[in-house]
Design a protein around this motif. Structure first.
Motif, PDB file in Angstrom:
ATOM      1  N   ASP A 252      13.167 -33.861 -18.199  1.00 35.78           N
ATOM      2  CA  ASP A 252      12.396 -33.440 -17.035  1.00 35.78           C
ATOM      3  C   ASP A 252      12.206 -34.607 -16.040  1.00 35.78           C
ATOM      4  OD1 ASP A 252      10.877 -31.328 -15.788  1.00 35.78           O
ATOM      5  OD2 ASP A 252       9.137 -32.626 -16.151  1.00 35.78           O
ATOM      6  N   PHE A 253      11.862 -35.792 -16.572  1.00 37.74           N
ATOM      7  CA  PHE A 253      11.675 -36.966 -15.709  1.00 37.74           C
ATOM      8  C   PHE A 253      12.980 -37.278 -14.971  1.00 37.74           C
ATOM      9  CE2 PHE A 253      12.019 -41.307 -14.500  1.00 37.74           C
ATOM     10  CZ  PHE A 253      10.751 -41.718 -14.126  1.00 37.74           C
ATOM     11  N   TYR A 254      14.085 -37.361 -15.719  1.00 37.08           N
ATOM     12  CA  TYR A 254      15.364 -37.716 -15.088  1.00 37.08           C
ATOM     13  C   TYR A 254      15.740 -36.696 -14.004  1.00 37.08           C
ATOM     14  CZ  TYR A 254      16.889 -41.891 -17.549  1.00 37.08           C
ATOM     15  OH  TYR A 254      17.019 -43.189 -17.986  1.00 37.08           O
ATOM     16  N   LYS A 255      15.495 -35.424 -14.296  1.00 37.03           N
ATOM     17  CA  LYS A 255      15.862 -34.380 -13.330  1.00 37.03           C
ATOM     18  C   LYS A 255      14.998 -34.468 -12.070  1.00 37.03           C
ATOM     19  CE  LYS A 255      16.332 -29.383 -13.148  1.00 37.03           C
ATOM     20  NZ  LYS A 255      15.993 -28.142 -13.813  1.00 37.03           N
ATOM     21  N   LYS A 256      13.684 -34.591 -12.275  1.00 34.53           N
ATOM     22  CA  LYS A 256      12.755 -34.571 -11.126  1.00 34.53           C
ATOM     23  C   LYS A 256      12.795 -35.855 -10.315  1.00 34.53           C
ATOM     24  CE  LYS A 256       8.879 -31.646 -12.478  1.00 34.53           C
ATOM     25  NZ  LYS A 256       7.698 -31.748 -13.340  1.00 34.53           N
ATOM     26  N   HIS A 257      12.852 -36.982 -10.974  1.00 39.35           N
ATOM     27  CA  HIS A 257      12.626 -38.248 -10.261  1.00 39.35           C
ATOM     28  C   HIS A 257      13.883 -39.086 -10.040  1.00 39.35           C
ATOM     29  CE1 HIS A 257       8.430 -37.330 -10.554  1.00 39.35           C
ATOM     30  NE2 HIS A 257       8.534 -37.208 -11.874  1.00 39.35           N
ATOM     31  N   SER A 258      14.979 -38.754 -10.737  1.00 35.21           N
ATOM     32  CA  SER A 258      16.209 -39.539 -10.562  1.00 35.21           C
ATOM     33  C   SER A 258      17.428 -38.681 -10.255  1.00 35.21           C
ATOM     34  CB  SER A 258      16.497 -40.362 -11.830  1.00 35.21           C
ATOM     35  OG  SER A 258      15.441 -41.254 -12.087  1.00 35.21           O
ATOM     36  N   LYS A 259      17.248 -37.365 -10.282  1.00 34.97           N
ATOM     37  CA  LYS A 259      18.353 -36.407 -10.020  1.00 34.97           C
ATOM     38  C   LYS A 259      19.540 -36.681 -10.953  1.00 34.97           C
ATOM     39  CE  LYS A 259      16.240 -34.505  -6.413  1.00 34.97           C
ATOM     40  NZ  LYS A 259      14.873 -34.747  -6.907  1.00 34.97           N
ATOM     41  N   ALA A 260      19.192 -36.795 -12.230  1.00 40.55           N
ATOM     42  CA  ALA A 260      20.231 -37.083 -13.231  1.00 40.55           C
ATOM     43  C   ALA A 260      19.767 -36.544 -14.581  1.00 40.55           C
ATOM     44  CB  ALA A 260      20.481 -38.586 -13.289  1.00 40.55           C
ATOM     45  N   LYS A 261      20.478 -36.945 -15.635  1.00 39.89           N
ATOM     46  CA  LYS A 261      20.138 -36.477 -16.982  1.00 39.89           C
ATOM     47  C   LYS A 261      19.891 -37.669 -17.902  1.00 39.89           C
ATOM     48  CE  LYS A 261      23.071 -32.411 -16.554  1.00 39.89           C
ATOM     49  NZ  LYS A 261      24.479 -32.093 -16.643  1.00 39.89           N
ATOM     50  N   LEU A 262      19.031 -37.447 -18.864  1.00 37.90           N
ATOM     51  CA  LEU A 262      18.714 -38.502 -19.841  1.00 37.90           C
ATOM     52  C   LEU A 262      19.844 -38.705 -20.858  1.00 37.90           C
ATOM     53  CD1 LEU A 262      16.847 -40.349 -21.598  1.00 37.90           C
ATOM     54  CD2 LEU A 262      15.868 -38.237 -22.547  1.00 37.90           C
TER      55      LEU A 262
END
Ligand code: SF4
Ligand code: SF4
Length: 342
Positions: free
Chosen positions: A193-203
Motif C-alpha cells: 500500500d505504501f509503495y503504491k500510494k507514495h512511490s507509484k511502485a511495488k514492494l
C-alpha cells in the motif's frame, strides 16, 4: 565539459512491432510508442529502438565521504567520487532530491557532458579516492553509462558502489554484479500500500532485489526513511525487521533515516523519539542499526556484535576506526567482525 545531446542504444528492451518497444530494465516494463519516454523520464523510443538519453550526462559530481551514501560497513572513512544524472523510475511524494529525480530529459537540459574516460580519469587522478559511486538520482535508469564506467573502474582495481531504490529486474541486476562491489538499497516501507500510494511502485520487486544481492554474496546496506504516520507503525516495522533477519541475516546493516518535509509531503519531520523507538525494535534482531540525519547520535557508531566494544566512531562525516584491527578483528575480543569491508 560541454553541453551535449548524447544518447546510447539501451540494453534490455524488445521490439513489439515496427514502432513499439517494451523496456524490461525495471519492473514497470514500460511499453513505449514512437518518441515516448518511459516512466523514468530518460529512456525513449526513437523510431522503434530504445535509447538511454542520459548517457554521459551528469547533473552532479563530487568527492564524498563514503558514509554520505550511506555506506558504513564498506571502506569506512574513505572518499569516493560520486556522480548522478536526472530521472527516477519511482515517484516518491517525499523525494529529497526531486529537483533532479523528477526531471526528464525534455525539461532538464543543462546537464554536463563527461565521457566514460573523463570520469575514469577524474576518479584515478585523485589521491585517496576508492572508486565510483552512482548516486543522487536513481542510477539504474542510466544503466549503460554506469556499466561502462564501472567496467573501466574495475580494470583500474578500484571499487564501484551504487545507491538505489532497488527497483530493477533480476536479469539486469545479475549482469551488473561482477562490476558492482557494494549497494545501498532503499526499503521505503513494508507494505504494498505504501509503495503504491507514495512511490507509484511495488514492494515485492525491491524485496527480490535484496534477496538476490544476498544470494550472490554482495555487500549491501539498507536505508529506511522513517516518515511519521506513514511507515512508523511499530508492528509493521517489526515485521520488516523479522523479514530482514530471516531472509538476509542478523548482520545486515540497516540505516534508519530521519525524514524532513520536502517536495509534495508536508508532514512534520520525524521526532527523534520515534527513531529511537524503532531503533530499539531493530536492535533486538539486528546487530548493525544506525540512525541517519540525527546529529551527534550514539546510533552512528559501530560496536562489536560479540563483546560490544566500540569499533568505529562517527561524528557527522568524521570517522575513527579505533577498535577494529586491519585484519577485521575486534581489538578487545579478537573475533572476526562479520560484514565489514576495510
Ligand atoms: S527503466 Fe524506465 S523505461 Fe524502462 S521499464 Fe523502467 S521506467 Fe520504464
Ligand atoms: S526512489 Fe529515491 S530518487 Fe526516486 S523518487 Fe523515490 S526518493 Fe526520489
Amino acid at each position: 565539459m560541454s553541453l551535449t545531446t548524447d544518447m546510447k542504444t539501451a540494453l534490455f528492451y524488445q521490439k513489439l512491432d515496427d514502432s513499439k518497444v517494451r523496456c524490461f530494465l525495471c519492473p514497470h516494463n514500460c511499453i513505449l510508442t514512437n518518441n515516448k519516454l518511459g516512466i523514468c523520464g530518460v529512456r525513449r523510443n526513437r523510431s522503434g529502438d530504445l535509447y538511454n538519453e542520459t548517457y554521459e550526462k551528469v547533473s552532479s559530481i563530487h568527492f564524498d565521504p563514503i558514509e554520505k551514501k550511506p555506506l558504513y560497513h564498506f571502506l569506512p572513512g574513505k572518499i569516493i567520487l560520486s556522480i548522478g544524472s536526472i530521472g527516477c523510475n519511482l515517484k516518491c511524494s517525499f523525494c529529497q532530491n526531486c529537483e533532479i529525480s523528477q526531471a526528464t530529459v525534455d525539461d532538464f537540459r543543462w546537464l554536463n557532458h563527461y565521457s566514460v574516460e573523463e570520469i575514469v580519469d577524474i576518479a584515478t587522478d585523485k589521491a585517496g579516492n576508492t572508486g565510483l559511486s552512482y548516486t543522487y538520482n536513481e542510477p539504474t535508469i542510466h544503466y549503460e553509462y554506469m556499466l561502462d564506467i564501472a567496467t573501466r573502474i574495475k580494470e583500474k582495481k578500484m571499487y564501484n558502489t551504487m545507491v538505489s531504490n532497488g527497483y530493477i529486474n533480476p536479469e539486469p541486476l545479475i549482469k551488473l554484479m561482477p562490476v558492482m562491489d557494494a549497494f545501498n538499497i532503499d526499503l521505503k516501507a513494508f507494505t504494498e500500500d505504501f509503495y503504491k500510494k507514495h512511490s507509484k511502485a511495488k514492494l515485492q520487486p525491491v524485496l527480490e532485489t535484496l534477496k538476490l544481492l544476498h544470494q550472490h554474496g554482495k555487500h549491501f546496506e539498507i536505508t529506511n526513511l522513517v516518515i511519521p504516520t506513514l511507515n512508523d507503525d511499530p508492528l509493521v516495522f517489526g515485521k520488516m525487521i523479522d523479514w530482514i533477519c530471516e531472509e538476509l541475516g542478523e548482520f545486515t546493516v540497516l540505516h534508519l533515516s530521519r525524514y524532513f518535509p520536502h517536495y509534495k509531503m508536508n508532514i512534520s519531520s520525524t521526532p527523534v523519539s520515534t527513531l529511537e523507538r524503532l531503533y530499539n525494535i531493530a536492535r533486538e534482531k539486528l546487530h548493525y542499526v544506525y540512525l541517519g540525519n540525527v546529529a551527534g547520535s550514539e546510533g552512528q557508531n559501530t560496536y562489536c556484535p560479540f563483546c560490544h566494544h566500540l569499533l568505529i566512531s562517527r561524528f557527522g562525516y568524521n570517522t575513527s576506526i579505533t577498535g577494529l584491527g586491519v585484519d577485521g578483528k575486534c581489538k578487545k575480543c579478537g573475533l572476526l567482525v562479520p560484514n565489514i569491508v576495510l
